[in-house]
Design a protein around this motif. Sequence first.
Motif, PDB file in Angstrom:
ATOM      1  N   ASP A 116       0.856  -1.188   0.000  1.00  0.00           N
ATOM      2  CA  ASP A 116       0.000   0.000   0.000  1.00  0.00           C
ATOM      3  C   ASP A 116       0.898   1.245   0.000  1.00  0.00           C
ATOM      4  O   ASP A 116       1.842   1.307   0.790  1.00  0.00           O
ATOM      5  N   PHE A 118       0.546   4.087   1.183  1.00  0.00           N
ATOM      6  CA  PHE A 118       0.531   4.877   2.418  1.00  0.00           C
ATOM      7  C   PHE A 118       1.071   4.110   3.619  1.00  0.00           C
ATOM      8  O   PHE A 118       1.037   4.622   4.738  1.00  0.00           O
ATOM      9  N   GLY A 123       4.199   7.255   0.083  1.00  0.00           N
ATOM     10  CA  GLY A 123       3.082   7.723  -0.740  1.00  0.00           C
ATOM     11  C   GLY A 123       2.646   9.122  -0.327  1.00  0.00           C
ATOM     12  O   GLY A 123       2.321   9.953  -1.177  1.00  0.00           O
ATOM     13  N   GLY A 124       2.666   9.378   0.972  1.00  0.00           N
ATOM     14  CA  GLY A 124       2.264  10.694   1.474  1.00  0.00           C
ATOM     15  C   GLY A 124       3.175  11.793   0.954  1.00  0.00           C
ATOM     16  O   GLY A 124       2.712  12.850   0.517  1.00  0.00           O
ATOM     17  N   VAL A 139      -4.471   8.320  -5.099  1.00  0.00           N
ATOM     18  CA  VAL A 139      -3.824   7.128  -4.537  1.00  0.00           C
ATOM     19  C   VAL A 139      -4.787   5.949  -4.637  1.00  0.00           C
ATOM     20  O   VAL A 139      -5.971   6.072  -4.324  1.00  0.00           O
ATOM     21  N   PRO A 141      -5.254   2.361  -3.064  1.00  0.00           N
ATOM     22  CA  PRO A 141      -4.704   1.512  -1.997  1.00  0.00           C
ATOM     23  C   PRO A 141      -4.399   0.097  -2.488  1.00  0.00           C
ATOM     24  O   PRO A 141      -5.008  -0.381  -3.449  1.00  0.00           O
TER      25      PRO A 141
END
Length: 279
Positions: A116, A118, A123-124, A139, A141
């Motif tokens: 994932d 995040f 990813g953030g 995004v 998931p």
Amino acid sequence: MNYLQHPNISAPFSGQLDSVDRARASQIGKVFLVGAGPGDAELLTVKALRIIQSADIIFYDYLVSAEIRSLFPKTTPAIYVGKAKNQHSIAQEELNQLLVQQALSGFTVCRIKGGDPFVFGRGGEELMELRSAGVESEVVPGITSASGCATYADIPLTHRGVSQGCTFVTGHAEKSLDVNWSALAQLNHTLVFYMGLTRAGDITRELLNAGMDSHTPVAIIENGCRKNQRNIITELNDLSDAVLREQVQSPALIIVGQVVNLKAELALVIEQQAMSLSA
Ligand code: SAH
């Protein structure tokens, strides 16, 4: 090595797309940060697959399995931007710029990463950069490796009466691990360490110092959700020895907690059933 020459690049990429590609590109570019899941292509979401199939260009990292890479359309440029430990093919800032540049050129970009985006996937940070640059981004998931690996190993992350919670912890740190070990040890629930392989000794020592029972069951899961998944079951006091003895390779997850015992209990149920059928 220049990342554009990485052997895993499935199509040549000159840094510029040709006119045919350009014609394919949509007017308004967009970046999708896509979670690939832990390895098994069947664990991709329908949305992830749709974006893989329709993107103008794909950027992938080292945790995107060969099985998933084989689903990349042969005509779509696919660029390796991996981040294996100590082998950064491209700096994060350079990658961010590349994503921004491609999207502002009007392309639909699939930035695909393991698990994932995040969960320990930066990813953030990438999303922050993209949005700051005014790039439309979204995004998607993915199944995080804790969930995929535990499930494929027959280990429920939580279980009524055994573990009422689960904490994901990163074992990655420049210097010492900045973790509240006594708080972790007192939780009395499942702990999953990502990127913990080279820190197995520290993890063992800190948890024991914090008062965790040395016989707490531990699972080390290597190459989870891939054909060569390996599950090593041991106890906390043996964790770092087991990593060396079994020559565990990355990617691997460390699961600590009583839920690990459920694997054997579940296996026993199958055995008992088989025995009662053959009796
Ligand atoms: N975003 C990813 C995690 C990236 S951090 C996710 O959600 O899963 C990288 C770490 O994830 C690895 O060091 C390893 O601890 C774990 N990992 C990722 N894929 C894995 C796999 N297939 N098997 C075992 N561990 C995996």
